[in-house]
Design a protein around this motif. Sequence first.
Motif, PDB file in Angstrom:
ATOM      1  N   UNK A  81      45.394  -1.756  19.017  1.00  0.00           N
ATOM      2  CA  UNK A  81      45.081  -0.351  18.749  1.00  0.00           C
ATOM      3  C   UNK A  81      44.268   0.253  19.889  1.00  0.00           C
ATOM      4  N   UNK A  82      43.382  -0.544  20.468  1.00  0.00           N
ATOM      5  CA  UNK A  82      42.599  -0.050  21.601  1.00  0.00           C
ATOM      6  C   UNK A  82      43.508   0.255  22.795  1.00  0.00           C
ATOM      7  N   UNK A  83      44.501  -0.618  23.016  1.00  0.00           N
ATOM      8  CA  UNK A  83      45.446  -0.374  24.107  1.00  0.00           C
ATOM      9  C   UNK A  83      46.295   0.863  23.841  1.00  0.00           C
ATOM     10  N   UNK A  84      46.648   1.075  22.566  1.00  0.00           N
ATOM     11  CA  UNK A  84      47.495   2.214  22.217  1.00  0.00           C
ATOM     12  C   UNK A  84      46.739   3.533  22.210  1.00  0.00           C
ATOM     13  N   UNK A  85      45.426   3.469  22.025  1.00  0.00           N
ATOM     14  CA  UNK A  85      44.656   4.702  21.847  1.00  0.00           C
ATOM     15  C   UNK A  85      44.770   5.642  23.044  1.00  0.00           C
ATOM     16  N   UNK A  86      44.898   5.077  24.247  1.00  0.00           N
ATOM     17  CA  UNK A  86      45.002   5.925  25.426  1.00  0.00           C
ATOM     18  C   UNK A  86      46.265   6.783  25.379  1.00  0.00           C
ATOM     19  N   UNK A  87      47.334   6.244  24.795  1.00  0.00           N
ATOM     20  CA  UNK A  87      48.575   7.011  24.652  1.00  0.00           C
ATOM     21  C   UNK A  87      48.508   7.943  23.451  1.00  0.00           C
ATOM     22  N   UNK A  88      47.977   7.431  22.333  1.00  0.00           N
ATOM     23  CA  UNK A  88      47.923   8.244  21.121  1.00  0.00           C
ATOM     24  C   UNK A  88      47.028   9.458  21.307  1.00  0.00           C
ATOM     25  N   UNK A  89      45.933   9.286  22.037  1.00  0.00           N
ATOM     26  CA  UNK A  89      45.034  10.421  22.280  1.00  0.00           C
ATOM     27  C   UNK A  89      45.731  11.493  23.105  1.00  0.00           C
ATOM     28  N   UNK A  90      46.507  11.076  24.098  1.00  0.00           N
ATOM     29  CA  UNK A  90      47.234  12.051  24.926  1.00  0.00           C
ATOM     30  C   UNK A  90      48.324  12.743  24.113  1.00  0.00           C
ATOM     31  N   UNK A  91      49.021  11.969  23.267  1.00  0.00           N
ATOM     32  CA  UNK A  91      50.066  12.562  22.436  1.00  0.00           C
ATOM     33  C   UNK A  91      49.466  13.557  21.453  1.00  0.00           C
ATOM     34  N   UNK A  92      48.314  13.221  20.888  1.00  0.00           N
ATOM     35  CA  UNK A  92      47.677  14.105  19.917  1.00  0.00           C
ATOM     36  C   UNK A  92      47.302  15.456  20.536  1.00  0.00           C
ATOM     37  N   UNK A  93      46.954  15.452  21.818  1.00  0.00           N
ATOM     38  CA  UNK A  93      46.501  16.671  22.483  1.00  0.00           C
ATOM     39  C   UNK A  93      47.630  17.447  23.165  1.00  0.00           C
ATOM     40  N   UNK A  94      48.829  16.919  23.119  1.00  0.00           N
ATOM     41  CA  UNK A  94      49.935  17.498  23.874  1.00  0.00           C
ATOM     42  C   UNK A  94      50.996  18.066  22.936  1.00  0.00           C
ATOM     43  N   UNK A  95      51.529  19.261  23.216  1.00  0.00           N
ATOM     44  CA  UNK A  95      52.658  19.779  22.429  1.00  0.00           C
ATOM     45  C   UNK A  95      53.828  18.805  22.477  1.00  0.00           C
ATOM     46  N   UNK A  96      54.533  18.684  21.369  1.00  0.00           N
ATOM     47  CA  UNK A  96      55.576  17.671  21.284  1.00  0.00           C
ATOM     48  C   UNK A  96      56.666  17.864  22.327  1.00  0.00           C
ATOM     49  N   UNK A  97      56.947  19.112  22.713  1.00  0.00           N
ATOM     50  CA  UNK A  97      58.024  19.352  23.673  1.00  0.00           C
ATOM     51  C   UNK A  97      57.658  18.912  25.088  1.00  0.00           C
ATOM     52  N   UNK A  98      56.375  18.629  25.347  1.00  0.00           N
ATOM     53  CA  UNK A  98      55.959  18.234  26.687  1.00  0.00           C
ATOM     54  C   UNK A  98      55.943  16.716  26.877  1.00  0.00           C
ATOM     55  N   UNK A 100      58.287  14.502  26.734  1.00  0.00           N
ATOM     56  CA  UNK A 100      59.401  13.971  27.534  1.00  0.00           C
ATOM     57  C   UNK A 100      59.159  14.122  29.024  1.00  0.00           C
ATOM     58  N   UNK A 101      58.234  14.979  29.418  1.00  0.00           N
ATOM     59  CA  UNK A 101      57.938  15.160  30.841  1.00  0.00           C
ATOM     60  C   UNK A 101      57.034  14.092  31.418  1.00  0.00           C
ATOM     61  N   UNK A 102      56.575  13.169  30.600  1.00  0.00           N
ATOM     62  CA  UNK A 102      55.697  12.077  31.034  1.00  0.00           C
ATOM     63  C   UNK A 102      56.378  10.759  30.698  1.00  0.00           C
ATOM     64  N   UNK A 103      56.972  10.093  31.678  1.00  0.00           N
ATOM     65  CA  UNK A 103      57.771   8.882  31.395  1.00  0.00           C
ATOM     66  C   UNK A 103      57.024   7.819  30.599  1.00  0.00           C
ATOM     67  N   UNK A 104      55.735   7.608  30.893  1.00  0.00           N
ATOM     68  CA  UNK A 104      55.005   6.569  30.153  1.00  0.00           C
ATOM     69  C   UNK A 104      54.814   6.961  28.699  1.00  0.00           C
ATOM     70  N   UNK A 105      54.513   8.243  28.456  1.00  0.00           N
ATOM     71  CA  UNK A 105      54.355   8.708  27.074  1.00  0.00           C
ATOM     72  C   UNK A 105      55.690   8.716  26.343  1.00  0.00           C
ATOM     73  N   UNK A 106      56.738   9.096  27.052  1.00  0.00           N
ATOM     74  CA  UNK A 106      58.061   9.130  26.424  1.00  0.00           C
ATOM     75  C   UNK A 106      58.464   7.742  25.962  1.00  0.00           C
ATOM     76  N   UNK A 107      58.282   6.742  26.820  1.00  0.00           N
ATOM     77  CA  UNK A 107      58.626   5.371  26.448  1.00  0.00           C
ATOM     78  C   UNK A 107      57.795   4.899  25.261  1.00  0.00           C
TER      79      UNK A 107
END
Length: 287
Positions: A81-98, A100-107
């Motif tokens: 969960x600690x490893x995932x938090x860096x991605x989840x925090x970015x996803x939470x703050x980002x509009x869903x349509x954006x 796909x513009x970040x390959x690491x977040x998209x994956x």
Amino acid sequence: MSEKQIDEISGVETTGHEWDGIKELNTPMPRWWVWTFYATIVWAVGYMIAYPAIPLINSATTGLLGYSSRANVDRDIAAAKADQSQYLDRIAQMPVEEISGHPDLLQFAVAGGSAAFKVNCVQCHGSGAQGSPGYPNLNDDGWLWGGDINAIYDTIAHGVRWEADDDSRFSDMPVYADLLEPGEIRQVAAYVYGLSGTPSDPALAEAGATIYAEQCAACHSDDGTGDVEFGAPNLADAIWLYGGTEDEIAQQVANPQHGVMPGWADRLGDPVIKQLAVFVHSLGGGQ
């Protein structure tokens, strides 16, 4: 002292036991096997002392080493969960349509959405998202409420006809069995079927065109392509939620079925809803 008894055929000493003329040979286990067996007993006793082993009423002995597989799993989950938090925090703050513009977040979102789909969605939409009668196929191009990423997000978050959510999507088709004669229902069903196929009776379809224009076009549009704003399905694409034969269309016109999809926002949270939306959109049927 009793005299040893030797079996005449094998030349091996017997135990003295005899049953129905059959004597038991005295062939003890090899000493190396016996000592190995004793060693396993000693090992088991030592293991039982060192590790959790003996069940008690409400727990078990903890062992001298204090080892706990549950504690190890808890640590592994916390680390994940600690490893995932860096991605989840970015996803939470980002509009869903954006996303796909970040390959690491998209994956990450596609992988997380796939996992969430297997837990929460396969019961209705199937393991391959192929759907079934009454449950939409999420791989095709038939989207009642729109197939772009934002529309998919809204549908997952708030559901369809989900009364617990004020933002849920609602649409109800009238019960035409109360409004039209059975013959008129057959006519309009033949016309609707003719939008994507060949009706069994062209005369019925021709008569149904007038009924369609008066009763159905307001929601499904003049050409039958539907309207996502009302959740009115496209009748011209041969994609059917409740069956596409003339009889099945007539049944849906007469007594329409209305499915219900739960709203997942309160149960899963915004980051997971976004991951689900990205995953479903990645299946290829989205707009």
